[in-house]
Design a protein around this motif. Structure first.
Motif, PDB file in Angstrom:
ATOM      1  N   ARG A  26       0.835  -1.217   0.000  1.00 13.43           N
ATOM      2  CA  ARG A  26       0.000   0.000   0.000  1.00 13.43           C
ATOM      3  C   ARG A  26       0.858   1.251   0.000  1.00 13.43           C
ATOM      4  N   GLU A  27       1.927   1.228   0.779  1.00 10.57           N
ATOM      5  CA  GLU A  27       2.807   2.391   0.838  1.00 10.57           C
ATOM      6  C   GLU A  27       3.485   2.629  -0.518  1.00 10.57           C
ATOM      7  N   ILE A  28       3.908   1.558  -1.168  1.00  7.13           N
ATOM      8  CA  ILE A  28       4.526   1.706  -2.487  1.00  7.13           C
ATOM      9  C   ILE A  28       3.514   2.234  -3.494  1.00  7.13           C
ATOM     10  N   MET A  29       2.290   1.750  -3.431  1.00  2.00           N
ATOM     11  CA  MET A  29       1.265   2.197  -4.382  1.00  2.00           C
ATOM     12  C   MET A  29       0.885   3.653  -4.177  1.00  2.00           C
ATOM     13  N   GLN A  30       1.087   4.186  -2.997  1.00  4.24           N
ATOM     14  CA  GLN A  30       0.740   5.578  -2.718  1.00  4.24           C
ATOM     15  C   GLN A  30       1.867   6.548  -3.046  1.00  4.24           C
TER      16      GLN A  30
END
Length: 104
Positions: free
Chosen positions: A97-101
């Motif tokens: 999720r952090e990478i996608m954001q």
């Protein structure tokens, strides 16, 4: 790598396993395939522990054994393994999720 922060799992055995694991070698070589293989292997071990616990429960329920010690050990192994697997999954999902954001 210290995995003791995963959902209050503070077992010395888990810390020792993390220190002795091949994760350090994977990080230094950067091989995703090795990391994925290790994750699949850990899932197989978790499934094995869960299956063993279920078999011990069935034996005890059917009266084939009176040894509650083995039942308790199998259940605890399965519970600890499942907690660890879920904690790792949650950390991987958080990282995803952090990478996608991230803004590119």
């Amino acid at each position: 790598m210290d995995i003791s922060s995963f959902y209050n799992i503070s077992s010395k055995a888990i810390q020792k396993a993390a220190d002795n694991s091949s994760i350090a070698n994977i990080e230094s070589t950067g091989e995703f395939a090795s990391l994925f293989d290790k994750a699949v292997e850990n899932l197989s071990v978790t499934n094995s522990y869960l299956s063993d616990a279920e078999n011990e429960e069935l034996k005890w329920a059917l009266g084939e054994t009176d040894n509650t010690h083995e039942l308790t050990i199998a259940l605890q192994k399965a519970q600890t393994s499942l907690q660890y697997t879920v904690a790792v999954r949650d950390k991987v999902l958080d990282a995803y999720r952090e990478i996608m954001q991230m803004q590119i």
